[in-house]
Scaffold this motif. Structure first.
Motif, PDB file in Angstrom:
ATOM      1  N   HIS A 111       0.832  -1.117   0.104  1.00  0.00           N
ATOM      2  CA  HIS A 111      -0.048   0.075  -0.043  1.00  0.00           C
ATOM      3  C   HIS A 111       0.912   1.270   0.144  1.00  0.00           C
ATOM      4  CE1 HIS A 111      -3.652   2.476   1.080  1.00  0.00           C
ATOM      5  NE2 HIS A 111      -2.662   2.998   1.936  1.00  0.00           N
ATOM      6  N   HIS A 115       1.173   4.436  -2.571  1.00  0.00           N
ATOM      7  CA  HIS A 115       1.042   5.962  -2.224  1.00  0.00           C
ATOM      8  C   HIS A 115       2.287   6.681  -2.769  1.00  0.00           C
ATOM      9  CE1 HIS A 115      -2.243   6.972   0.327  1.00  0.00           C
ATOM     10  NE2 HIS A 115      -1.826   5.964   1.220  1.00  0.00           N
ATOM     11  N   SER A 140       0.358   9.903   5.816  1.00  0.00           N
ATOM     12  CA  SER A 140      -0.957   9.404   5.667  1.00  0.00           C
ATOM     13  C   SER A 140      -1.607   9.400   6.965  1.00  0.00           C
ATOM     14  CB  SER A 140      -1.043   8.096   4.746  1.00  0.00           C
ATOM     15  OG  SER A 140      -0.323   7.046   5.693  1.00  0.00           O
ATOM     16  N   ASP A 315      -6.742   7.215  -0.086  1.00  0.00           N
ATOM     17  CA  ASP A 315      -6.523   5.856  -0.352  1.00  0.00           C
ATOM     18  C   ASP A 315      -7.265   5.610  -1.708  1.00  0.00           C
ATOM     19  OD1 ASP A 315      -4.588   5.270   1.430  1.00  0.00           O
ATOM     20  OD2 ASP A 315      -6.284   4.255   2.855  1.00  0.00           O
ATOM     21  N   MET A 319      -3.481   4.182  -7.624  1.00  0.00           N
ATOM     22  CA  MET A 319      -2.194   4.114  -7.154  1.00  0.00           C
ATOM     23  C   MET A 319      -1.799   2.627  -7.008  1.00  0.00           C
ATOM     24  SD  MET A 319      -2.240   5.489  -3.278  1.00  0.00           S
ATOM     25  CE  MET A 319      -2.802   4.386  -2.047  1.00  0.00           C
TER      26      MET A 319
END
Ligand code: KG4
Ligand code: ZN
Length: 348
Positions: A111, A115, A140, A315, A319
């Motif tokens: 994840h 980003h 984040s 989110d 991406m």
């Protein structure tokens, strides 16, 4: 090549169709914010149930908006960590089943790498080869880190938060101020018109090497727990601020949090380079005041500033698709075990 990417690591259910030139053909994001709002934060059990409920409609909408059918897909990608275990598992289960049914390769994506690669999405985005080495400030709700991103997609962690993430500090600050959830946008709005210098908040903390910083240089690491405590005590000692000084309080708190980010980023630009660009990604990168401060920092350092477009800051699956396309050779190969890793590190 057309790739369907899925993101379900926290409280957004998202699916996107991305091609190998990083054109985003669709990016559907279902935000669960309204469901978690009564609790003042994300409730993991509720999040995973909600992912199960909306996963198929979100996937189907992503295909419809892209004008693509299941048979036109060439690969699938899914977030495998970090994140909430039960939330990650819903995306993994859905994409595993689809990969079997459609006989397509499935790539497991970090994840945080998603980003980092969000700077390559959108019409004005640079190409991945354009800058040899970019300093990325990742901010984040769950993470705050300084990462070197090289043109070949490799990453190197320079520093990270040793307690709360920047977004988490804003969320908790907003809760103390009675501003609701999610806190980042609420504080940004409340700070509008406030005087950031009216109420004193502590400056960036000095960090020493400890077991928390490990092998990282503590001067590139972050801490927000002192700032949070300062807000708690300020409101305890001056309760009237909740009514008469809310804008000043929100502005001062937000500015103090951003001073920490900017100081560390500036230091890394000067001492951990050379860097050809400065970038900022993650939900907090949507903040207008932070974007302004970063413009100034990049101009002073004489490097371009790469900001993820607002829709790719919070989110989203586009991406995850971008990271899958650009990092395909390094990712889990089809057939390899693909498990949820809730505490996956940024450079893993
Ligand atoms: O990247 P993200 O969507 O989720 C994680 O991976 O954690 O980031 C969510 C975080 C939350 O803490 C939220 O308060 C913050 O991003 N955020 C903002 C803004 N919009 C979202 N913080 C400051 N200003 C904003 N406009
Ligand atoms: Zn995120």
């Amino acid at each position: 090549m057309q790739l369907l990417a899925v993101e379900s690591s926290c409280d957004e259910t998202s699916a996107a169709v991305v091609d190998d030139l990083l054109t985003v053909r669709s990016n559907v994001v279902y935000s669960q914010v309204a469901r978690h709002q009564p609790f003042g934060g994300v409730v993991p059990e509720l999040a995973s149930r909600c992912h199960v409920e909306v996963m198929m409609p979100v996937l189907e909408q992503a295909l419809a908006e892209a004008g693509t059918g299941w048979a036109d897909l060439d690969a699938l990608a899914v977030t495998r960590g970090p994140g909430l275990a039960s939330s990650l598992l819903t995306g993994l289960a859905a994409t595993r089943a689809l990969a079997l049914r459609l006989d397509l390769p499935l790539y497991g994506v970090n994840h945080l790498q998603g980003h980092l690669h969000s700077i390559y999405l959108g019409k004005a985005a640079p190409s991945p080869e354009q800058y040899r080495s970019t300093l990325v400030l990742l901010v984040s709700g769950g993470h705050t880190a300084l990462v070197r991103l090289d043109h070949d997609g490799s990453t190197h962690l320079l520093g990270q938060t040793l307690d709360d993430a920047a977004g988490e500090a804003l969320d908790k600050g907003a809760s103390l101020l009675g501003l609701g959830y999610p806190g980042g946008p609420a504080i940004e709005q409340a700070a509008d018109g406030g005087d950031a210098g009216a109420i004193p908040f502590p400056g960036p903390p000095r960090m020493k090497a400890s077991r928390f910083s490990g092998s990282l240089d503590p001067r590139f690491c972050f801490s927000f727990s002192g700032l949070k405590t300062a807000l708690l005590y300020t409101l305890r000692d001056r309760p009237e601020l909740r009514e008469q000084g809310l804008a000043d309080c929100a502005a001062g708190y937000q500015e103090a949090a951003f001073r920490v980010l900017i100081q560390r980023a500036r230091r890394a630009l000067e001492e951990a380079g050379p860097f050809e660009a400065l970038a900022c990604v993650g939900g907090v990168a949507r903040n207008r005041r932070l974007r302004e401060l970063l413009e100034h920092t990049a101009a002073q350092a004489g490097v371009p500033l790469l900001l993820a477009e607002p829709e790719y800051c919070t989110d989203n699956a586009a991406m995850i698709g971008a990271a899958a396309v650009l990092r395909r050779p390094q990712l889990t190969r089809p057939g390899d075990p693909l498990d949820a890793v809730p505490n996956l590190a940024v450079d893993a």
